[in-house]
Scaffold this motif. Structure first.
Motif, PDB file in Angstrom:
ATOM      1  N   SER A 114       0.846  -1.191   0.000  1.00  0.00           N
ATOM      2  CA  SER A 114       0.000   0.000   0.000  1.00  0.00           C
ATOM      3  C   SER A 114       0.883   1.243   0.000  1.00  0.00           C
ATOM      4  N   VAL A 115       0.560   2.169  -0.900  1.00  0.00           N
ATOM      5  CA  VAL A 115       1.346   3.398  -1.022  1.00  0.00           C
ATOM      6  C   VAL A 115       0.419   4.605  -0.964  1.00  0.00           C
ATOM      7  N   ALA A 116       1.005   5.765  -0.700  1.00  0.00           N
ATOM      8  CA  ALA A 116       0.213   6.971  -0.455  1.00  0.00           C
ATOM      9  C   ALA A 116      -0.366   7.578  -1.720  1.00  0.00           C
ATOM     10  N   ALA A 117       0.305   7.411  -2.858  1.00  0.00           N
ATOM     11  CA  ALA A 117      -0.156   8.016  -4.111  1.00  0.00           C
ATOM     12  C   ALA A 117       0.375   7.195  -5.280  1.00  0.00           C
ATOM     13  N   LYS A 118      -0.302   7.326  -6.426  1.00  0.00           N
ATOM     14  CA  LYS A 118       0.108   6.602  -7.626  1.00  0.00           C
ATOM     15  C   LYS A 118       1.098   7.440  -8.427  1.00  0.00           C
ATOM     16  N   LEU A 119       2.277   6.895  -8.651  1.00  0.00           N
ATOM     17  CA  LEU A 119       3.311   7.576  -9.415  1.00  0.00           C
ATOM     18  C   LEU A 119       3.887   6.604 -10.444  1.00  0.00           C
ATOM     19  N   GLN A 133      -7.062   3.995  -1.215  1.00  0.00           N
ATOM     20  CA  GLN A 133      -5.726   3.508  -0.856  1.00  0.00           C
ATOM     21  C   GLN A 133      -5.150   2.770  -2.054  1.00  0.00           C
ATOM     22  N   TYR A 134      -3.987   3.218  -2.503  1.00  0.00           N
ATOM     23  CA  TYR A 134      -3.370   2.641  -3.697  1.00  0.00           C
ATOM     24  C   TYR A 134      -2.529   1.423  -3.330  1.00  0.00           C
TER      25      TYR A 134
END
Length: 240
Positions: A114-119, A133-134
């Motif tokens: 799980s990461v804070a944002a999609k990059l 939640q990404y």
């Protein structure tokens, strides 16, 4: 809990990919956790309730009062001694599988974080999003260095959905469940008593069955890492 006592669990975690440590939390401590969970505001999008499952995503953020109970001196010692001083929390989920649940989980490896944002970062793919939640599949070496700790709030056995695992499969890299040779690697049922902890590696092939004994299976699922993600990606739940 003595350091030399904990060292007896390290070999299993390394070679089999899992270990079970009994009596990490007292019955009173478990009851305090359940009382805290029951008292939480359960109206937010991270609370999911169906006939077969009640789950809380971003658990420690949604129920902040639980953190002091979860990170007891005994659990902190387990993290330090069996994982390492540099490991930190990156994901938390609470699962309540009711005693009459038909929910089961087929054989799989835990392949996402799980990461804070999609990059757009090379090597990170298979993106998905649940309740804002990404989740993404990182490079295999990150999965190979991560650990999961499951705190059991009920006695759990094969009758109420205890995890089944294939020992040693965490060493095989990422592979498909349909390629499993059950003859070569017999499954093991991970029965855990209330207050006990199961530790496992994410790439360990695991599954769980339906409940058949009418007993709940309540588990706090915590994931830990000591890695920095590439390209500015940030762990969703790493403590500030």
């Amino acid at each position: 809990m003595q350091d030399h006592h904990l060292s007896t669990y390290a070999a299993g975690l390394d070679t089999a990919g899992f270990t079970i440590i009994p009596d990490v939390f007292s019955a009173a401590a478990v009851d305090a956790m359940l009382t805290t969970i029951a008292g939480a505001d359960q109206t937010g999008p991270n609370f999911r309730r169906t006939a077969d499952l009640f789950a809380i995503r971003s658990f420690l953020q949604e129920v902040p009062a639980i953190a002091a109970l979860v990170f007891s001196p005994a659990l902190q010692q387990i993290v330090r001694q069996l994982l390492g001083e540099d490991y930190f929390l990156v994901k938390s989920i609470y699962f309540d599988k009711p005693g009459d649940s038909n929910w089961l989980v087929a054989w799989h490896q835990d392949l996402t974080i799980s990461v804070a944002a999609k990059l757009p970062v090379p090597g990170y793919d298979r993106w998905s999003v649940k309740q804002e939640q990404y989740a993404v599949q990182p490079p295999a070496d990150i999965l190979e260095s991560n650990y999961t700790i499951r705190i059991h709030l009920d006695d759990t056995d094969e009758q109420n959905g205890a995890l089944k695992v294939l020992p040693g499969t965490h060493r095989k890299g990422i592979y498909r469940a349909d390629s499993i040779d059950f003859g070569a690697t017999p499954e093991v049922c991970c029965a855990v008593k209330k207050g006990g902890v199961m530790m496992m590696r994410p790439l360990l092939m695991h599954a769980s069955g339906r409940s058949s004994n009418g007993h709940n299976r309540r588990v706090i699922h915590l994931e830990f890492s000591n890695r920095t993600l590439a390209g500015g990606l940030q762990w969703a739940e790493r403590p500030a």
